[in-house]
Motif scaffolding. Structure first.
Motif, PDB file in Angstrom:
ATOM      1  N   ALA A 220       7.016   2.216   1.714  1.00 50.33           N
ATOM      2  CA  ALA A 220       6.877   0.776   1.958  1.00 50.33           C
ATOM      3  C   ALA A 220       7.311   0.424   3.386  1.00 50.33           C
ATOM      4  O   ALA A 220       6.654  -0.371   4.072  1.00 50.33           O
ATOM      5  CB  ALA A 220       7.701  -0.006   0.943  1.00 50.33           C
ATOM      6  N   ILE A 221       8.399   1.050   3.842  1.00 44.84           N
ATOM      7  CA  ILE A 221       8.877   0.787   5.212  1.00 44.84           C
ATOM      8  C   ILE A 221       7.874   1.302   6.245  1.00 44.84           C
ATOM      9  O   ILE A 221       7.550   0.613   7.215  1.00 44.84           O
ATOM     10  CB  ILE A 221      10.258   1.450   5.428  1.00 44.84           C
ATOM     11  CG1 ILE A 221      11.312   0.770   4.550  1.00 44.84           C
ATOM     12  CG2 ILE A 221      10.662   1.390   6.892  1.00 44.84           C
ATOM     13  CD1 ILE A 221      12.661   1.463   4.559  1.00 44.84           C
ATOM     14  N   PHE A 222       7.368   2.518   6.024  1.00 46.13           N
ATOM     15  CA  PHE A 222       6.387   3.085   6.953  1.00 46.13           C
ATOM     16  C   PHE A 222       5.109   2.242   6.982  1.00 46.13           C
ATOM     17  O   PHE A 222       4.519   2.026   8.039  1.00 46.13           O
ATOM     18  CB  PHE A 222       6.045   4.520   6.554  1.00 46.13           C
ATOM     19  CG  PHE A 222       7.144   5.507   6.834  1.00 46.13           C
ATOM     20  CD1 PHE A 222       8.137   5.223   7.756  1.00 46.13           C
ATOM     21  CD2 PHE A 222       7.187   6.725   6.181  1.00 46.13           C
ATOM     22  CE1 PHE A 222       9.156   6.126   8.018  1.00 46.13           C
ATOM     23  CE2 PHE A 222       8.195   7.639   6.437  1.00 46.13           C
ATOM     24  CZ  PHE A 222       9.184   7.337   7.356  1.00 46.13           C
ATOM     25  N   GLY A 223       4.674   1.779   5.806  1.00 48.52           N
ATOM     26  CA  GLY A 223       3.479   0.955   5.750  1.00 48.52           C
ATOM     27  C   GLY A 223       3.660  -0.363   6.485  1.00 48.52           C
ATOM     28  O   GLY A 223       2.791  -0.789   7.262  1.00 48.52           O
TER      29      GLY A 223
ATOM     30  N   CYS B 293       0.833  -1.206   0.000  1.00 47.60           N
ATOM     31  CA  CYS B 293       0.000   0.000   0.000  1.00 47.60           C
ATOM     32  C   CYS B 293       0.869   1.259   0.000  1.00 47.60           C
ATOM     33  O   CYS B 293       0.568   2.227  -0.701  1.00 47.60           O
ATOM     34  CB  CYS B 293      -0.917   0.003   1.219  1.00 47.60           C
ATOM     35  SG  CYS B 293      -2.309  -1.129   1.083  1.00 47.60           S
ATOM     36  N   GLY B 294       1.939   1.250   0.777  1.00 48.84           N
ATOM     37  CA  GLY B 294       2.835   2.393   0.780  1.00 48.84           C
ATOM     38  C   GLY B 294       3.522   2.594  -0.558  1.00 48.84           C
ATOM     39  O   GLY B 294       3.643   3.720  -1.052  1.00 48.84           O
ATOM     40  N   MET B 295       3.946   1.493  -1.141  1.00 47.41           N
ATOM     41  CA  MET B 295       4.655   1.542  -2.420  1.00 47.41           C
ATOM     42  C   MET B 295       3.765   2.101  -3.529  1.00 47.41           C
ATOM     43  O   MET B 295       4.148   3.032  -4.244  1.00 47.41           O
ATOM     44  CB  MET B 295       5.131   0.132  -2.768  1.00 47.41           C
ATOM     45  CG  MET B 295       6.005   0.022  -3.997  1.00 47.41           C
ATOM     46  SD  MET B 295       6.726  -1.629  -4.112  1.00 47.41           S
ATOM     47  CE  MET B 295       5.271  -2.676  -4.179  1.00 47.41           C
ATOM     48  N   LEU B 296       2.557   1.576  -3.659  1.00 49.92           N
ATOM     49  CA  LEU B 296       1.653   2.016  -4.714  1.00 49.92           C
ATOM     50  C   LEU B 296       0.932   3.313  -4.343  1.00 49.92           C
ATOM     51  O   LEU B 296       0.571   4.107  -5.216  1.00 49.92           O
ATOM     52  CB  LEU B 296       0.635   0.924  -5.012  1.00 49.92           C
ATOM     53  CG  LEU B 296       1.223  -0.374  -5.585  1.00 49.92           C
ATOM     54  CD1 LEU B 296       0.151  -1.452  -5.700  1.00 49.92           C
ATOM     55  CD2 LEU B 296       1.863  -0.125  -6.942  1.00 49.92           C
ATOM     56  N   GLY B 297       0.738   3.524  -3.043  1.00 55.72           N
ATOM     57  CA  GLY B 297       0.102   4.757  -2.606  1.00 55.72           C
ATOM     58  C   GLY B 297       0.921   5.990  -2.933  1.00 55.72           C
ATOM     59  O   GLY B 297       0.361   7.091  -3.084  1.00 55.72           O
TER      60      GLY B 297
END
Length: 376
Positions: A238-241, A30-34
């Motif tokens: 991605a890390i934060f997600g 989700c972080g990556m695509l968000g």
């Protein structure tokens, strides 16, 4: 439950391990695509897609008559894609703006989905559906097969991003230039939007329809505060997600009666708030520090300039002047005068001050620079 006990349980307890891995992978994708949704100013897209998926879940249950997560996700995917392309059609074929199209599809699909849920509740086999878990999420229902599916989709998404990185990067920041280079911007747009839809559908079972948009946007919003580099932003998001998923799961597992999905979203919200305050480039704290420093520098320049205008009218620049002269200058403060003395620009003896050679030279250079800028 303390941290050490939680870590031990992650390796020994099947359910906790599955939920932790699932939420971590979900947060990462989700972080990556968000990041692309945030940079394309499509923040409401996640909300619209997640709500648009609800009718697909309900219709899937009406068709098969029993609970089947794979079929539900397939129905949600089809419904989400239909909603997404309807949004695109409204934007491209009418004069309505994107926010209007997103709000319209969100309301219509969610309303239709709630109507179907009401109808399903009156059926004899309604208790088999478990559809309420898709509204607010129920991470405890995650199975190992669900985690593997998330991992496979994440790997495919990463491969697609690497293969089309240059094209997607161009599309984000200059669509017209991308088109002039011969790239198919429609294909690229559909590609990234489709994977965003897939990521949202995967998260419905964990976070739910209502909160899924936050899971998509919060890690990207937090990452945006720390960098201007797209690749670094995607990695940070991605890390934060993933961190939000793990932290939320740990807190939920450590306390009774805490739903995992909402806690994950709150953990992501804390990361966003931390980033908004403490990021060096855009954070509110460092912005305030820079503002105060610039204001202080301006105060020193004004005070030094005033002294220079007095000193240059005298043959002897070390000639003392009474402190009351400075009191007539609105920009003067004792703090500014003390700071100038610390810089060896001014000498103070009692109530008398005088400019040093260094202070006079710096003030002269500053005055000439300002004069040059005004002339230009």
């Amino acid at each position: 439950m303390n941290l050490i006990e939680y870590i031990e349980l992650v390796f020994t307890d099947y359910t906790l391990r599955t939920i932790t891995l699932g939420t971590a992978i979900l947060g990462a994708i989700c972080g990556m695509l968000g990041s692309f949704a945030v940079l394309r100013k499509q923040s409401l897209l996640g909300d619209a897609i997640s709500h648009a998926a609800l009718p697909g879940i309900a219709i899937a249950f009406l068709i098969i008559g029993t609970k089947n997560s794979s079929v539900f996700l397939l129905g949600a995917l089809i419904s989400g894609l239909v909603g997404t392309f309807w949004i695109r059609g409204i934007i491209n074929k009418t004069h309505l703006k994107s926010d209007t199209a997103l709000g319209l599809i969100l309301s219509l699909f969610f309303g239709f989905g709630m109507l179907l849920l009401t109808y399903i509740q009156k059926k004899p086999n309604a208790n088999q559906a478990g559809l309420e878990s898709y509204l607010f999420g129920q991470a405890a229902t995650l199975l190992e097969s669900d985690v593997w599916l998330m991992a496979i989709v994440t790997a495919i998404s990463l491969i697609i991003l690497l293969l089309f990185w240059k094209e997607l990067k161009l599309l984000l920041f200059d669509t017209d230039y991308t088109k002039t280079l011969g790239f198919n911007i429609k294909f690229l747009d559909i590609l990234i939007t489709t994977f965003i839809v897939i990521a949202i559908i995967l998260g419905l079972q964990t976070v739910g329809v209502v909160l899924m948009s936050a899971m998509l946007l919060a890690p990207a919003a937090a990452a945006r505060q720390w960098t201007n580099n797209l690749s670094i932003m995607v990695i940070l998001a991605a890390i934060f997600g993933a961190a939000s998923g793990v932290i939320g799961t740990a807190i939920s597992a450590s306390h009774n009666n805490l739903s995992t999905g909402p806690v994950i979203v709150l953990a992501a919200g804390v990361l966003v708030a931390f980033s908004f305050i403490f990021s060096p480039s855009r954070g509110l704290l460092f912005r305030e520090i820079r503002f105060r420093k610039n204001r202080n520098d301006l105060q020193l320049h004004k005070t030094l300039s005033f002294m220079y205008n007095i000193a240059k009218t005298h043959e002897d620049i070390t000639h003392p002047h009474a402190i009351k002269i400075l009191n007539n200058f609105q920009g003067f403060t004792k703090k500014s005068l003390q700071q100038l003395e610390d810089k060896d620009f001014v000498q103070i003896k009692g109530n008398m001050w005088s400019m040093t050679e260094s202070g006079y030279q710096n003030a002269s250079n500053l005055y000439d620079q300002l004069l040059k800028e005004n002339n230009e």
